[in-house]
Design a protein around this motif. Structure first.
Motif, short mmCIF file in Angstrom:
data_model
loop_
_atom_site.label_atom_id
_atom_site.label_comp_id
_atom_site.label_asym_id
_atom_site.label_seq_id
_atom_site.Cartn_x
_atom_site.Cartn_y
_atom_site.Cartn_z
N LEU A 115 0.82 -1.21 0.00
CA LEU A 115 0.00 0.00 0.00
C LEU A 115 0.86 1.26 0.00
O LEU A 115 0.43 2.31 -0.49
CB LEU A 115 -0.94 -0.01 1.21
CG LEU A 115 -2.09 -1.03 1.17
CD1 LEU A 115 -2.81 -1.08 2.52
CD2 LEU A 115 -3.07 -0.67 0.06
N ARG A 116 2.05 1.15 0.60
CA ARG A 116 2.94 2.32 0.57
C ARG A 116 3.56 2.52 -0.81
O ARG A 116 3.96 3.63 -1.17
CB ARG A 116 4.04 2.15 1.62
CG ARG A 116 3.57 2.45 3.04
CD ARG A 116 4.75 2.51 4.01
NE ARG A 116 5.31 1.20 4.27
CZ ARG A 116 4.92 0.40 5.27
NH1 ARG A 116 3.97 0.81 6.11
NH2 ARG A 116 5.47 -0.78 5.44
N GLU A 117 3.62 1.45 -1.60
CA GLU A 117 4.31 1.52 -2.89
C GLU A 117 3.36 1.80 -4.06
O GLU A 117 3.79 2.27 -5.11
CB GLU A 117 5.03 0.19 -3.15
CG GLU A 117 6.13 -0.09 -2.14
CD GLU A 117 6.65 -1.53 -2.26
OE1 GLU A 117 6.12 -2.27 -3.12
OE2 GLU A 117 7.56 -1.89 -1.49
N ALA A 118 2.07 1.44 -3.90
CA ALA A 118 1.15 1.56 -5.04
C ALA A 118 -0.22 1.99 -4.55
O ALA A 118 -0.50 2.01 -3.36
CB ALA A 118 1.07 0.23 -5.79
N THR A 119 -1.07 2.34 -5.54
CA THR A 119 -2.44 2.76 -5.25
C THR A 119 -3.40 1.67 -5.71
O THR A 119 -3.28 1.14 -6.82
CB THR A 119 -2.77 4.08 -5.97
OG1 THR A 119 -1.86 5.09 -5.53
CG2 THR A 119 -4.19 4.52 -5.66
N TYR A 120 -4.40 1.34 -4.85
CA TYR A 120 -5.35 0.26 -5.15
C TYR A 120 -6.78 0.77 -5.00
O TYR A 120 -7.06 1.66 -4.19
CB TYR A 120 -5.13 -0.94 -4.21
CG TYR A 120 -3.76 -1.55 -4.39
CD1 TYR A 120 -3.53 -2.51 -5.38
CD2 TYR A 120 -2.70 -1.18 -3.55
CE1 TYR A 120 -2.26 -3.07 -5.54
CE2 TYR A 120 -1.44 -1.75 -3.70
CZ TYR A 120 -1.23 -2.69 -4.70
OH TYR A 120 0.01 -3.23 -4.86
N ASP A 121 -7.67 0.14 -5.81
CA ASP A 121 -9.09 0.45 -5.70
C ASP A 121 -9.78 -0.41 -4.64
O ASP A 121 -10.72 0.04 -3.99
CB ASP A 121 -9.80 0.22 -7.05
CG ASP A 121 -9.21 1.12 -8.13
OD1 ASP A 121 -9.12 2.33 -7.89
OD2 ASP A 121 -8.85 0.58 -9.19
N LEU A 122 -9.33 -1.65 -4.51
CA LEU A 122 -9.94 -2.60 -3.58
C LEU A 122 -8.88 -3.43 -2.88
O LEU A 122 -7.78 -3.63 -3.43
CB LEU A 122 -10.90 -3.56 -4.32
CG LEU A 122 -12.09 -2.98 -5.07
CD1 LEU A 122 -12.76 -4.07 -5.89
CD2 LEU A 122 -13.10 -2.39 -4.09
N ILE A 123 -9.25 -3.92 -1.65
CA ILE A 123 -8.41 -4.89 -0.94
C ILE A 123 -9.28 -6.09 -0.60
O ILE A 123 -10.35 -5.95 0.00
CB ILE A 123 -7.82 -4.29 0.36
CG1 ILE A 123 -6.98 -3.06 0.05
CG2 ILE A 123 -7.01 -5.34 1.12
CD1 ILE A 123 -6.52 -2.33 1.31
N ILE A 124 -8.83 -7.30 -1.00
CA ILE A 124 -9.50 -8.56 -0.62
C ILE A 124 -8.55 -9.30 0.30
O ILE A 124 -7.45 -9.69 -0.12
CB ILE A 124 -9.86 -9.41 -1.85
CG1 ILE A 124 -10.79 -8.63 -2.79
CG2 ILE A 124 -10.51 -10.72 -1.42
CD1 ILE A 124 -11.15 -9.38 -4.07
N SER A 125 -8.97 -9.47 1.57
CA SER A 125 -8.05 -10.00 2.58
C SER A 125 -8.67 -11.19 3.33
O SER A 125 -9.87 -11.19 3.65
CB SER A 125 -7.68 -8.91 3.59
OG SER A 125 -6.92 -9.45 4.66
N ASP A 126 -7.82 -12.18 3.61
CA ASP A 126 -8.23 -13.26 4.51
C ASP A 126 -8.34 -12.70 5.93
O ASP A 126 -7.69 -11.71 6.27
CB ASP A 126 -7.17 -14.38 4.46
CG ASP A 126 -7.67 -15.67 5.09
OD1 ASP A 126 -8.87 -15.73 5.43
OD2 ASP A 126 -6.86 -16.61 5.24
N LEU A 127 -9.19 -13.35 6.76
CA LEU A 127 -9.33 -12.90 8.15
C LEU A 127 -8.20 -13.42 9.04
O LEU A 127 -7.69 -12.69 9.88
CB LEU A 127 -10.67 -13.37 8.72
CG LEU A 127 -11.86 -12.42 8.63
CD1 LEU A 127 -13.07 -13.03 9.32
CD2 LEU A 127 -11.55 -11.06 9.24
N ARG A 128 -7.83 -14.69 8.85
CA ARG A 128 -6.84 -15.31 9.73
C ARG A 128 -5.52 -15.47 9.00
O ARG A 128 -5.43 -16.21 8.02
CB ARG A 128 -7.34 -16.67 10.22
CG ARG A 128 -8.57 -16.58 11.09
CD ARG A 128 -9.12 -17.95 11.43
NE ARG A 128 -8.12 -18.78 12.11
CZ ARG A 128 -8.35 -20.03 12.52
NH1 ARG A 128 -9.54 -20.59 12.30
NH2 ARG A 128 -7.41 -20.72 13.13
#
Length: 743
Positions: A662-675
């Protein structure tokens, strides 16, 4: 018959002393003689006498002064004073000194003997009265209940030690205190009503329960039994017997909270002689054991032996009570009809005035319900532990299942129809594995109930899938008659899943021991008024007796053998169904099987049916998306899904790596696992809130197991879209549309 008694004559005049002594000896009395007061006092102390005849004028002390010393030395001693110098002051002193009589010389010897006999009669009566009072005192002070004696105004005139123990006041502090000062305002009002009825003779006996206010301000529950005290036909007071029932009330409250409503069973009380022969039993003993009291008189409690305990168990019990100890424990006993039941028993020795054991008092209580509750709690703890284990296993299984379904979905999109057909089979098998995992997790689920749109037929199929193997092994034919286009419900699918699994398991148990053919039929249909849906589970078992049907949904009632059921399954099912606004009932004829029918209301605001499909929408395209997952294969499959919809995708193996991206690039969405290790989904969410707040509402979370309370609370607070593992491309597209349309 000659009178008997030891008499002391104290007189410094020898003639009078000898004359009186000779007459008394001739009448059969044993006579002692003394010249001086000190000599007579010493004889009373060392030799003991029933009565003393004392001259009021002695060389060393006056008879009145000697009277006081004699009464101190021997409280039972009756004293007759005699004098040749009668005066009113002297007579009053003699009376005040508690002398029995005051004789003036000269007197007739017959008068003296008659007076002496009256004095001895009074002494014998006083001794008999004291002995009687002592017996009643022993009963009052050793009974396990508080005893109060009140006048007609409700003031206490007597209280035993148990009353002191229950109230916290000393017995002296209780005397003279109004009974209603020990009660709450409501309790005081009820007691005053009872006292008023007692005086008017409208209610001679009253039994009620109320709160008692102890000296330290603590309230305790007591059961009070109040009875009129009469003298010459008039009510002169009120006898109250109070029993502390706080523990029973607490138990009732706990049982009500856990099961809804339970009644406390009365205890059986049995009194035996030292050898164990029954000499008395209360009616509750008959209710508990089935034995009429007349049938057990003179017999021992060995008639209830179940054969479940070694001889050493009973030897230890007898050793304890014969040594004077109270025995408390649990045992399995046998009723008259041969049935076994667990019993808590307290056996207390009763001692006589010499300290010898003469009787035993046994208090017996049926603890079947308590044992079943303990079983249920133990099973709940095991289920909770299993849930934690399954949550971890589900996470580990769902990740490779997601990879499998993902690659299969990609293969389906190829031009080769044979490959696409094989890929569909892979997807179907993987989805079945996913459903089995979810079904197990549903049974061990701990989070609060959640109401969503529920397809009842789908819940039925998932429940059957969980139990299908058992049905096949036991040769049980399962028939499904599920209505097409059944109206959708609003409810908790996991709870409804639990109800259906329980009904199917009960039906399986009912047909398990019956000869073939064995069958279970599951039917769904709209209700007659089309305002609800009905589900029926019918079996070909032996049916349910009318007696059992009356108690079928009571907590802890079970027809299964001891140890094979807690009796809570149907009670819990009924509670779940009624919480959904529905009903659960059973219809059965012995020998004709049983039908359990559940009816649930349809949410009128949701006109959709189970057959309706979500309208197809074109996928969102051209977004820059960061995928965060610690499973590289899963991240790769998800990235391939997204790339097929023209998204630009980067991946990160955990929350820390994602922050670097996130510090290196710009994103429209983040899809993340919970664990994830190092920094999980919630941790990444909070870091994004601090450093990249514009992306906070553009986060999507992937869940790999049934959510625990903390994860569920996080997702509720964040309101972030989610999809579960294993997932299909449609699940991913739906979540992306939800984020994009919410901007």
């Amino acid at each position: 018959m000659n009178p008997s008694g030891r008499i002391l004559v104290i007189d410094d005049e020898a003639g009078m002393r000898e004359a009186v002594g000779d007459v008394l000896e001739a009448k059969g009395f044993v006579v002692g003689r003394a010249v001086r007061g000190a000599e007579g006092l010493e004889q009373v102390r060392t030799m003991g006498f029933d009565a003393a005849i004392v001259d009021i004028r002695l060389p060393d002390v006056s008879g009145v002064e000697l009277l006081k010393s004699l009464r101190l030395a021997s409280p039972d001693l009756e004293v007759i004073l005699m004098t040749g110098y009668a005066s009113l002051p002297t007579a009053l002193q003699a009376i005040d000194g508690d002398a029995f009589a005051y004789l003036v010389k000269p007197f007739e010897m017959d008068q003296l003997v008659a007076t002496l006999k009256k004095a001895l009669d009074r002494q014998h009566l006083a001794r008999a009265l004291r002995e009687s009072e002592e017996r009643y005192r022993l009963i009052a002070e050793n009974i396990n209940d508080a005893i109060f004696l009140m006048d007609t105004q409700g003031r206490l005139v007597f209280a035993n030690q148990r009353a002191s123990a229950i109230t916290g006041y000393t017995t002296n502090e209780l005397i003279g205190r109004p009974i209603f000062s020990l009660l709450t305002p409501e309790g005081a009002r009820r007691v005053l009503e009872r006292l008023g009825s007692a005086v008017s003779d409208q209610d001679s006996t009253a039994v009620f329960e109320t709160h008692l206010l102890k000296r330290d301000g603590v309230l305790v529950w007591v059961e009070a039994n109040m009875t009129n005290v009469r003298r010459e036909g008039q009510v002169v007071g009120r006898l109250g017997v109070l029993r502390d029932i706080s523990e029973r009330k607490l138990t009732e409250q706990q049982m009500r909270l856990q099961t809804g409503a339970l009644d406390a069973a009365a205890s059986g009380v049995v009194i035996t002689d030292r050898g164990g022969a029954i000499i008395w039993a209360n009616p509750a003993f008959t209710s508990l054991t089935g034995y009429p009291v007349s049938e057990v008189m003179g017999r021992t409690l060995r008639l209830q032996k179940s054969g479940q305990h070694e001889p050493s168990f009973y030897r230890s019990l007898w050793e304890s009570i014969l040594s004077g100890q109270t025995w408390r424990g649990e045992m399995v006993n046998r009723r008259k009809d041969g049935s076994l039941y667990p019993e808590a028993q307290t056996i207390t020795p009763v001692h006589d005035e010499r300290g010898e054991i003469t009787h035993f008092i046994a208090i017996k209580e049926d603890i079947s319900q308590r044992k079943r509750l303990q079983e249920h709690l133990a099973q709940s703890e095991k289920l909770a532990a299993m849930g934690q284990l399954l949550a971890s296993v589900a996470h580990e299984l769902n990740n490779p299942l997601s990879v499998l379904t993902g690659h299969a979905a990609i293969l389906k999109s190829t031009a080769d129809p044979k490959i696409a057909q094989r890929a569909q089979k892979m997807v179907t098998a993987a989805e079945r594995c996913g459903r089995i995992v979810r079904n197990f997790l549903a049974l061990a689920r701990r989070q609060p109930a959640e109401r969503t749109r529920v397809a009842l037929n789908q819940v039925v199929r998932e429940a059957i899938e969980l139990l299908a193997y058992q049905f096949r092994v036991d040769n049980v034919e399962l028939r499904l008659e599920l209505a097409d286009r059944l109206p959708a419900l609003t409810g908790d699918s996991h709870q409804l899943h639990q109800v259906i699994v329980n009904l199917l398991s009960n039906a399986h148990h009912a047909v398990h021991e019956t000869p073939r053919p064995r069958s279970i039929t599951v039917t769904t249909r709209p209700t007659a008024d089309d305002r609800g849906v009905a589900l029926e589970v019918a079996d070909s078992g032996p049916g349910i007796s009318p007696e059992a049907q009356e108690r079928l949904f009571e907590p802890f009632f079970t027809t299964k053998p001891l140890g094979e059921g807690t009796g809570l399954g149907l009670a819990i099912c009924k509670g779940i169904v009624e919480a959904h606004g529905g009903s659960l009932a059973a219809v059965s004829e012995p020998g004709q099987g049983a039908v359990f029918r559940m009816e649930l209301p349809v949410d009128e605001t949701a006109a959709e049916t189970e057959a309706s499909e979500e309208s197809a929408e074109p996928p969102v395209r051209g977004q820059t998306i960061l995928v965060v997952d610690d499973e590289p294969e899963l991240a790769a499959v998800l990235a391939e899904f997204l790339a097929a919809d023209d998204h630009r995708v980067d991946t990160a193996e955990n929350g820390v790596a994602a922050l670097d991206k996130l510090r290196e690039a710009t994103y429209d969405l983040i899809i993340s696992d919970l664990r994830m290790p190092q920094l999980d989904g919630p941790g990444l969410y909070h870091e994004v809130a601090r450093h990249h707040p514009r992306l906070l509402r553009r986060m999507i979370f992937v869940t790999g197991d049934t959510l625990g309370p903390e994860s569920a609370e996080f997702l509720r607070e964040s309101a972030a879209p989610t999809f579960g593992k294993p997932f299909a491309p449609a699940d991913v597209r739906r979540a992306i549309r939800q984020v994009i349309h919410a901007r």
